[in-house]
Design an enzyme around this catalytic site. Sequence first.
Site, PDB file in Angstrom:
ATOM      1  N   VAL A 191      -3.552 -14.468   7.682  1.00 49.80           N
ATOM      2  CA  VAL A 191      -5.029 -15.210   8.380  1.00 49.80           C
ATOM      3  C   VAL A 191      -5.211 -16.277   8.647  1.00 49.80           C
ATOM      4  O   VAL A 191      -3.570 -17.480   8.089  1.00 49.80           O
ATOM      5  CB  VAL A 191      -6.315 -14.568   7.264  1.00 49.80           C
ATOM      6  CG1 VAL A 191      -6.426 -12.968   7.183  1.00 49.80           C
ATOM      7  CG2 VAL A 191      -6.082 -15.522   5.737  1.00 49.80           C
ATOM      8  N   GLY A 207      -4.924  -9.351   8.507  1.00 49.22           N
ATOM      9  CA  GLY A 207      -4.374 -10.365   9.524  1.00 49.22           C
ATOM     10  C   GLY A 207      -4.185  -9.863  11.065  1.00 49.22           C
ATOM     11  O   GLY A 207      -2.765  -9.702  11.260  1.00 49.22           O
ATOM     12  N   LYS A 249       9.684 -24.755   4.587  1.00 50.55           N
ATOM     13  CA  LYS A 249       8.970 -24.647   5.985  1.00 50.55           C
ATOM     14  C   LYS A 249       8.631 -25.363   6.208  1.00 50.55           C
ATOM     15  O   LYS A 249       8.315 -25.425   7.047  1.00 50.55           O
ATOM     16  CB  LYS A 249       7.608 -23.232   5.974  1.00 50.55           C
ATOM     17  CG  LYS A 249       7.059 -22.641   6.845  1.00 50.55           C
ATOM     18  CD  LYS A 249       7.810 -22.510   8.318  1.00 50.55           C
ATOM     19  CE  LYS A 249       7.739 -22.409   9.332  1.00 50.55           C
ATOM     20  NZ  LYS A 249       6.395 -22.953  10.011  1.00 50.55           N
ATOM     21  N   SER A 258       9.160 -18.445  10.308  1.00 53.16           N
ATOM     22  CA  SER A 258       9.467 -19.345  11.364  1.00 53.16           C
ATOM     23  C   SER A 258       9.802 -18.586  12.344  1.00 53.16           C
ATOM     24  O   SER A 258      10.689 -17.412  12.404  1.00 53.16           O
ATOM     25  CB  SER A 258      10.321 -20.403  11.119  1.00 53.16           C
ATOM     26  OG  SER A 258      10.766 -21.505  12.358  1.00 53.16           O
ATOM     27  N   HIS A 278      10.879 -28.169   7.648  1.00 53.42           N
ATOM     28  CA  HIS A 278      11.268 -27.104   9.179  1.00 53.42           C
ATOM     29  C   HIS A 278      10.710 -27.720  10.000  1.00 53.42           C
ATOM     30  O   HIS A 278      11.443 -27.797  11.198  1.00 53.42           O
ATOM     31  CB  HIS A 278      11.640 -25.474   8.825  1.00 53.42           C
ATOM     32  CG  HIS A 278      11.550 -24.649   9.789  1.00 53.42           C
ATOM     33  ND1 HIS A 278      10.478 -25.254  10.803  1.00 53.42           N
ATOM     34  CD2 HIS A 278      12.636 -24.485  10.219  1.00 53.42           C
ATOM     35  CE1 HIS A 278      11.346 -24.552  11.591  1.00 53.42           C
ATOM     36  NE2 HIS A 278      12.274 -23.551  11.694  1.00 53.42           N
ATOM     37  N   ASN A 279       9.782 -27.683   9.612  1.00 56.12           N
ATOM     38  CA  ASN A 279       8.947 -28.249  11.013  1.00 56.12           C
ATOM     39  C   ASN A 279       8.783 -29.483  11.036  1.00 56.12           C
ATOM     40  O   ASN A 279       8.492 -29.833  12.654  1.00 56.12           O
ATOM     41  CB  ASN A 279       7.258 -28.028  10.459  1.00 56.12           C
ATOM     42  CG  ASN A 279       6.883 -26.113  10.811  1.00 56.12           C
ATOM     43  OD1 ASN A 279       7.795 -25.337  10.934  1.00 56.12           O
ATOM     44  ND2 ASN A 279       5.986 -26.418  11.228  1.00 56.12           N
ATOM     45  N   GLU A 295      11.647 -30.334  13.313  1.00 55.03           N
ATOM     46  CA  GLU A 295      11.456 -29.827  14.524  1.00 55.03           C
ATOM     47  C   GLU A 295      10.796 -29.997  14.670  1.00 55.03           C
ATOM     48  O   GLU A 295      11.121 -30.798  16.158  1.00 55.03           O
ATOM     49  CB  GLU A 295      10.824 -28.024  14.475  1.00 55.03           C
ATOM     50  CG  GLU A 295      10.004 -27.989  15.640  1.00 55.03           C
ATOM     51  CD  GLU A 295       9.259 -26.517  15.385  1.00 55.03           C
ATOM     52  OE1 GLU A 295       8.780 -25.609  14.269  1.00 55.03           O
ATOM     53  OE2 GLU A 295       8.118 -26.085  16.014  1.00 55.03           O
ATOM     54  N   ARG A 309       3.689 -38.855  19.310  1.00 54.83           N
ATOM     55  CA  ARG A 309       2.997 -37.204  19.459  1.00 54.83           C
ATOM     56  C   ARG A 309       1.907 -38.229  18.991  1.00 54.83           C
ATOM     57  O   ARG A 309       0.619 -38.297  20.123  1.00 54.83           O
ATOM     58  CB  ARG A 309       2.911 -36.384  18.176  1.00 54.83           C
ATOM     59  CG  ARG A 309       4.249 -35.692  18.464  1.00 54.83           C
ATOM     60  CD  ARG A 309       4.276 -33.953  18.589  1.00 54.83           C
ATOM     61  NE  ARG A 309       5.368 -32.976  18.076  1.00 54.83           N
ATOM     62  CZ  ARG A 309       5.344 -32.041  17.611  1.00 54.83           C
ATOM     63  NH1 ARG A 309       4.200 -31.063  17.807  1.00 54.83           N
ATOM     64  NH2 ARG A 309       6.289 -30.943  18.265  1.00 54.83           N
TER      65      ARG A 309
HETATM   66  P1  ATR Z   1      -6.505 -16.465  15.990  1.00 51.01           P
HETATM   67  O1  ATR Z   1      -5.303 -16.415  15.261  1.00 51.01           O
HETATM   68  O2  ATR Z   1      -6.580 -14.594  17.315  1.00 51.01           O
HETATM   69  O3  ATR Z   1      -7.165 -17.274  16.844  1.00 51.01           O
HETATM   70  P2  ATR Z   1      -7.291 -16.732  13.672  1.00 51.01           P
HETATM   71  O4  ATR Z   1      -9.155 -17.607  14.220  1.00 51.01           O
HETATM   72  O5  ATR Z   1      -6.932 -18.023  13.484  1.00 51.01           O
HETATM   73  O6  ATR Z   1      -7.337 -15.744  15.230  1.00 51.01           O
HETATM   74  O7  ATR Z   1      -7.620 -15.770  12.843  1.00 51.01           O
HETATM   75  C1  ATR Z   1      -6.767 -15.007  12.837  1.00 51.01           C
HETATM   76  C2  ATR Z   1      -6.879 -14.292  11.502  1.00 51.01           C
HETATM   77  O8  ATR Z   1      -7.205 -14.157  10.213  1.00 51.01           O
HETATM   78  C3  ATR Z   1      -7.950 -12.953  11.943  1.00 51.01           C
HETATM   79  O9  ATR Z   1      -7.246 -11.419  11.540  1.00 51.01           O
HETATM   80  C4  ATR Z   1      -8.612 -13.020  11.573  1.00 51.01           C
HETATM   81  O10 ATR Z   1      -9.883 -12.705  11.001  1.00 51.01           O
HETATM   82  P3  ATR Z   1     -10.997 -12.563  12.235  1.00 51.01           P
HETATM   83  O11 ATR Z   1     -11.045 -10.873  13.422  1.00 51.01           O
HETATM   84  O12 ATR Z   1     -12.411 -10.741  11.708  1.00 51.01           O
HETATM   85  O13 ATR Z   1     -11.430 -13.286  12.261  1.00 51.01           O
HETATM   86  C5  ATR Z   1      -8.285 -13.745  10.073  1.00 51.01           C
HETATM   87  N1  ATR Z   1      -9.701 -14.443   9.129  1.00 51.01           N
HETATM   88  C6  ATR Z   1     -10.303 -15.707   9.899  1.00 51.01           C
HETATM   89  N2  ATR Z   1     -11.014 -16.319   8.460  1.00 51.01           N
HETATM   90  C7  ATR Z   1     -11.015 -15.537   8.224  1.00 51.01           C
HETATM   91  C8  ATR Z   1     -12.023 -15.406   6.583  1.00 51.01           C
HETATM   92  N3  ATR Z   1     -12.278 -16.009   6.609  1.00 51.01           N
HETATM   93  N4  ATR Z   1     -12.274 -14.425   5.997  1.00 51.01           N
HETATM   94  C9  ATR Z   1     -10.711 -13.023   6.387  1.00 51.01           C
HETATM   95  N5  ATR Z   1      -9.701 -13.591   6.688  1.00 51.01           N
HETATM   96  C10 ATR Z   1      -9.762 -14.294   8.483  1.00 51.01           C
END
Ligand code: ATR
Length: 482
Positions: free
Chosen positions: A78, A14, A186, A132, A189-190, A193, A290
């Site tokens: 990810v 990721g 965690k 965090s 913690h949030n 926060e 919020r």
């Molecule tokens: P950002 O933080 O840039 O908004 P995100 O959509 O939150 O991105 O995704 C963060 C990470 O999760 C990225 O590395 C994304 O991989 P891609 O660059 O290929 O999109 C990864 N990710 C999101 N969905 C995924 C999935 N279904 N399988 C594997 N990796 C995934």
Amino acid sequence: MSDKTGTAQIGVVGMAVMGSNLARNFASKGFKTAVFNRTYAKTEAVVAAHPEAGFIASETVEEFVDSLEKPRRILIMVKAGPATDATIDSLLPHLDQGDIIVDGGNTHFPDTRRREKRIAELGFNFIGCGISGGETGALLGPAMMPGGPKDSYAHIGPILEKISAQYDGEPCCTWIGQDGAGHFVKMIHNGIEYADMQFIGEAYDLLKGAGLSATEAADVFAQWNTGDLDSYLIEITAEVLRQVDAATGKPLVDVVVDAAGMKGTGTWTVQSSLDLGVPAAAIAEAVFARAASGSTSLRAAARAALQGPDGVISVDDREAFIADVRQALWCAKVIAYAQGLHLIKVGAEEYGWDIDVAACARIWRAGCIIRAKLLDRISNEYAAGNLETLLEAPSISAELAASNGSWRRVVARAAEAGVPIPGFSSALSYYDLVRADRTNAALTQGLRDFFGSHTYRRIDKEGTFHTLWSGDRSEVEAEDTH
Ligand code: ATR
């Protein structure tokens, strides 16, 4: 076998901001780091932007897994949810027994429990690790809360401890407990926060109500940051309040839409408090505040219909008022910590986790968003005695006793002036509720017995009783129906 086989000590999956910054952090601490992203272009971009890191990049998951030394250590960063499951599923066929997968995302702890169980049955190790510190923390040293099989910590812990924030030479990372314990801590913690930020907002509203400009309030927060309230959030509050909007010349805070976003961890904390029956109302108020801020139609209807004072607080002695707000903020903050830490204690009992509450406070002292001077004292207090609640710690209860006059004055002034302070007043009510000799629950029990024969217990003898409300109103012994 390729020339990359078994060369990396840690792999990160990721390559969005958190993942790539953590990978750079590993590399900067001297760990050979393998990187992988579902979309290879992102990996290439990160590798090209950071040649100093010496990343081992792979285009396929097979290559990536193969590039790691055994037992393999893989940190998944990810998007939490299905992406985490998809990533785990893509890794599993290529792993060997004993390999370790760490999920560093903002995962809800029940998901971590489910994944840990499944992965342990397959012979691998799964660690759910709360992280965090935001983007900067990821790069320079976050607070890390890993939970999972304890024996696997020997293989992954020292590496995590190296990249975590350090406080007085101690890493802000420790093994928290089994399966979902790290993500649970965690989450709380949030929640804390959220409460911290709500209290800061309320303090600002009070200062504003007393006539302080944003810049003057910034000076007050900067001053507070030099004492007992010293914390990251107070520090950055001064910076945000000082920021002037380039387009209008106004304080930025006056041109930002007053609807706060949230990503779910505060809500999970409150849901857990309800599930576990732990009163955490100050944290809940922060989440509700919020929600209220974003309830546009509710606010429009209420604004049109409701009358009351306009939030102006007339003060004769500004310095004294500011000192009172400071004390109120400190007291409310202590209550939120008390509620959050109590939730950790009860959660640990419920889920069978061996959590050291003092250690949780200890690893929050640096790196994370709620880092604060107060946490050093809190961790020492928990380490010194087996506390049921933070509020019974001698230094804490004494200071609350000395400060609660200020706190009460602030809550009363706010109520009179119409300044909404759900956090401060809820925290104060908690203080009074938990220290009360008797609560109004006795009347509640009477009412429940009246309309539903729910029975009650007496203070003067054993047993369960019911009053014959529709009969002659005499009392009889009864089966306990709660
Ligand atoms: P950002 O933080 O840039 O908004 P995100 O959509 O939150 O991105 O995704 C963060 C990470 O999760 C990225 O590395 C994304 O991989 P891609 O660059 O290929 O999109 C990864 N990710 C999101 N969905 C995924 C999935 N279904 N399988 C594997 N990796 C995934």
